[in-house]
Scaffold this active site. Structure first.
Site, PDB file in Angstrom:
ATOM      1  N   HIS A 223      29.368  27.465  48.823  1.00 27.23           N
ATOM      2  CA  HIS A 223      28.582  28.720  49.004  1.00 27.23           C
ATOM      3  C   HIS A 223      27.177  28.735  49.756  1.00 27.23           C
ATOM      4  O   HIS A 223      26.617  29.791  50.127  1.00 27.23           O
ATOM      5  CB  HIS A 223      28.191  29.243  47.785  1.00 27.23           C
ATOM      6  CG  HIS A 223      27.112  28.802  46.961  1.00 27.23           C
ATOM      7  ND1 HIS A 223      27.200  27.405  46.147  1.00 27.23           N
ATOM      8  CD2 HIS A 223      25.994  28.989  46.693  1.00 27.23           C
ATOM      9  CE1 HIS A 223      26.352  27.069  45.585  1.00 27.23           C
ATOM     10  NE2 HIS A 223      25.336  27.882  45.924  1.00 27.23           N
TER      11      HIS A 223
HETATM   12  C1  UD1 Z   1      21.688  31.965  44.973  1.00 27.16           C
HETATM   13  C2  UD1 Z   1      20.827  30.896  45.053  1.00 27.16           C
HETATM   14  C3  UD1 Z   1      21.275  29.468  44.998  1.00 27.16           C
HETATM   15  C4  UD1 Z   1      22.334  29.125  43.844  1.00 27.16           C
HETATM   16  C5  UD1 Z   1      23.424  30.298  44.015  1.00 27.16           C
HETATM   17  C6  UD1 Z   1      24.599  30.200  42.949  1.00 27.16           C
HETATM   18  C7  UD1 Z   1      18.461  31.452  46.077  1.00 27.16           C
HETATM   19  C8  UD1 Z   1      17.592  31.352  47.070  1.00 27.16           C
HETATM   20  N1  UD1 Z   1      19.793  30.946  46.042  1.00 27.16           N
HETATM   21  O1  UD1 Z   1      22.337  31.971  46.034  1.00 27.16           O
HETATM   22  O2  UD1 Z   1      20.296  28.363  44.882  1.00 27.16           O
HETATM   23  O3  UD1 Z   1      22.976  27.926  44.168  1.00 27.16           O
HETATM   24  O4  UD1 Z   1      22.639  31.482  43.939  1.00 27.16           O
HETATM   25  O5  UD1 Z   1      25.571  31.218  43.185  1.00 27.16           O
HETATM   26  O6  UD1 Z   1      18.249  31.854  45.091  1.00 27.16           O
HETATM   27  N2  UD1 Z   1      26.510  38.837  45.656  1.00 27.16           N
HETATM   28  C9  UD1 Z   1      27.219  39.462  44.804  1.00 27.16           C
HETATM   29  N3  UD1 Z   1      27.190  39.495  43.488  1.00 27.16           N
HETATM   30  C10 UD1 Z   1      26.279  38.936  42.817  1.00 27.16           C
HETATM   31  C11 UD1 Z   1      25.377  38.032  43.717  1.00 27.16           C
HETATM   32  C12 UD1 Z   1      25.389  38.029  44.874  1.00 27.16           C
HETATM   33  O7  UD1 Z   1      28.268  40.007  45.544  1.00 27.16           O
HETATM   34  O8  UD1 Z   1      26.251  39.038  41.687  1.00 27.16           O
HETATM   35  C13 UD1 Z   1      26.603  38.466  47.191  1.00 27.16           C
HETATM   36  C14 UD1 Z   1      25.642  39.599  47.848  1.00 27.16           C
HETATM   37  O9  UD1 Z   1      26.571  39.942  49.031  1.00 27.16           O
HETATM   38  C15 UD1 Z   1      24.583  38.537  48.299  1.00 27.16           C
HETATM   39  C16 UD1 Z   1      25.252  36.994  48.371  1.00 27.16           C
HETATM   40  O10 UD1 Z   1      26.198  37.148  47.482  1.00 27.16           O
HETATM   41  O11 UD1 Z   1      24.035  39.004  49.364  1.00 27.16           O
HETATM   42  C17 UD1 Z   1      24.238  36.045  48.126  1.00 27.16           C
HETATM   43  O12 UD1 Z   1      23.531  35.983  46.863  1.00 27.16           O
HETATM   44  P1  UD1 Z   1      22.098  35.692  46.723  1.00 27.16           P
HETATM   45  O13 UD1 Z   1      21.556  36.097  45.380  1.00 27.16           O
HETATM   46  O14 UD1 Z   1      21.274  35.970  47.803  1.00 27.16           O
HETATM   47  O15 UD1 Z   1      22.042  34.188  46.838  1.00 27.16           O
HETATM   48  P2  UD1 Z   1      23.430  33.010  46.484  1.00 27.16           P
HETATM   49  O16 UD1 Z   1      24.109  32.853  47.890  1.00 27.16           O
HETATM   50  O17 UD1 Z   1      24.067  33.498  45.370  1.00 27.16           O
END
Ligand code: UD1
Length: 390
Positions: A223
């Site tokens: 991821h």
């Molecule tokens: C975040 C953490 C990362 C961790 C990861 C675990 C930061 C900088 N990064 O990254 O350290 O390893 O979580 O998963 O805080 N999304 C959904 N549903 C959700 C959450 C996210 O669909 O419940 C999608 C959204 O499109 C979002 C993308 O996933 O834009 C990324 O989510 P985000 O929280 O920005 O960062 P992660 O890549 O999950």
């Protein structure tokens, strides 16, 4: 004599979770606070950084985490927007609750955002899993770690290398305590509840026979933006996974970011194989069951590097660096970067029975959260006392 009580006038400890990897760290801490003498009053704040059922609610249930007292519902956004929104919504919580400290875990955007708000309000910050460094400032988590540690008043570490990193950054060793790994507390206390891998596959509509053969199976998670955010990087990784799947069936639990990017770049056909089960994000007990039974784990997660070391399962980490070097020095982890040749070679070694055996690191014993509770109850009243007299 009645047991000691939490000092009168000292507010609750506000415990912050935001994203998936925070939940397994906070669960044992809250349990240890409730059984500590004195009991440490806690207030659980979920920033809502992760909000999907798969990414949040399911893990709360698996880990027997209490319903959050407050949910800030920030959701997704750019780093700036997400961090700013957490800060904006967290400030009134501090004003209303007057906590004795704010406890944050790990390295996600919510960790840094809440630490910044607290420190500027004169509320001490406690950081669990302090001092880990990848020395790669392109990782957003690395920035979150460095800044949170600079701000924190009490820093709890999981491995000895963290103390060295913190000392190098000028952090007073008097603020640092080596307590062990709360994520391994969760792992050990939940092992008996882990879900059978066959049941996990069946629940998501896959034939459990895929992983039932004598060859076993492997587990994959990816991821990190550095691996999944552009097709030039992602496509070769998917190609090598498909190659490995011809020898060993793979269970690939897809983070929403990864699934969206595979679709966006049109790469779905590369892993459209009857030997790869593409699952949605898994619950904690499902993941624990899958990892425990795996012959190999291929991942770019921080947590999985530690969990596979604790479980004694060989792990290949698809990153150039790790902030958790003990998993390589003592555990079962091997860094392979994005080098497809290295991934192919090291996977073959593991499948030939030459994977790392490893050993469980110091203080990864299931009692880290108790050590945190005990130290916090000793240290925090003194911190407040010294502020009054200063
Ligand atoms: C975040 C953490 C990362 C961790 C990861 C675990 C930061 C900088 N990064 O990254 O350290 O390893 O979580 O998963 O805080 N999304 C959904 N549903 C959700 C959450 C996210 O669909 O419940 C999608 C959204 O499109 C979002 C993308 O996933 O834009 C990324 O989510 P985000 O929280 O920005 O960062 P992660 O890549 O999950």
């Amino acid at each position: 004599m009645s047991p000691p009580e939490w000092p009168a006038g000292l507010g609750p400890v506000v415990c912050v979770v935001g994203a998936r990897p925070n939940f397994m760290k906070m669960a044992p801490i809250l349990r240890a606070f409730a059984t500590n003498v004195p009991v440490i009053p806690a207030l659980l704040v979920h920033t809502g950084q992760h909000y999907d059922k798969d990414m949040s609610d399911k893990l709360f249930a698996d880990l027997r985490l209490p319903h959050p007292d407050i949910n800030l519902e920030v959701g997704s956004g750019s780093h700036a927007i997400q961090t700013a929104e957490v800060m904006r919504r967290f400030e009134p919580v501090i004003d209303a609750q007057r906590p004795s400290c704010v406890l944050v875990v790990g390295d996600v955007n919510s960790t840094l955002a809440c630490s910044l708000v607290a420190i500027k309000k004169g509320v001490p910050v406690v950081h669990v899993e302090a001092g880990l460094r990848s020395y790669d400032r392109r990782m957003p988590e690395e920035i979150n770690r460095i800044l949170t540690d600079q701000i924190a008043d009490r820093l709890y570490t999981t491995e000895r290398s963290a103390e060295v990193n913190l000392a190098r950054e000028g952090i007073d060793p008097g603020r640092v305590r080596f307590v062990g790994n709360v994520m391994i507390d969760s792992l050990l206390s939940n092992r008996e509840f882990a879900r059978q891998p066959a049941a996990t596959l069946a629940a998501d509509g896959f034939d459990p026979e895929l992983i039932a053969g004598p060859e076993g199976y492997g587990v994959v998670t990816l991821h990190r933006p550095s691996n999944v955010d552009n097709p030039e990087t992602l496509a070769p990784l998917l190609a090598v996974l498909d190659e490995i799947a011809r020898r060993l069936p793979l269970v690939f639990a897809l983070h929403p970011r990864t699934r969206a990017n595979i679709d966006r770049f049109g790469l779905g056909a590369m892993i459209d194989s009857s030997r790869i089960a593409l699952l949605p994000p898994q619950g904690y007990l499902e993941m624990l069951g899958l990892m425990s039974g795996a012959r190999i784990v291929l991942t770019d997660s921080g947590g999985l590097q530690e969990e596979t070391t604790a479980l004694g399962v060989p792990c290949l980490t698809l990153r150039e660096n790790t902030e958790r070097p003990i998993t390589v020095d003592q555990g079962t982890n091997t860094m392979v970067g994005r080098d497809t040749e290295a991934i192919r070679r090291e996977a073959a070694e593991i499948l030939a029975g030459r994977g790392k055996q490893g050993r469980v690191p110091e203080l990864w014993d299931g009692h880290a959260a108790e050590r945190i509770a005990s130290d916090l109850a000793d240290w925090l009243p003194g911190w407040h006392q010294s502020r009054k007299t200063a």
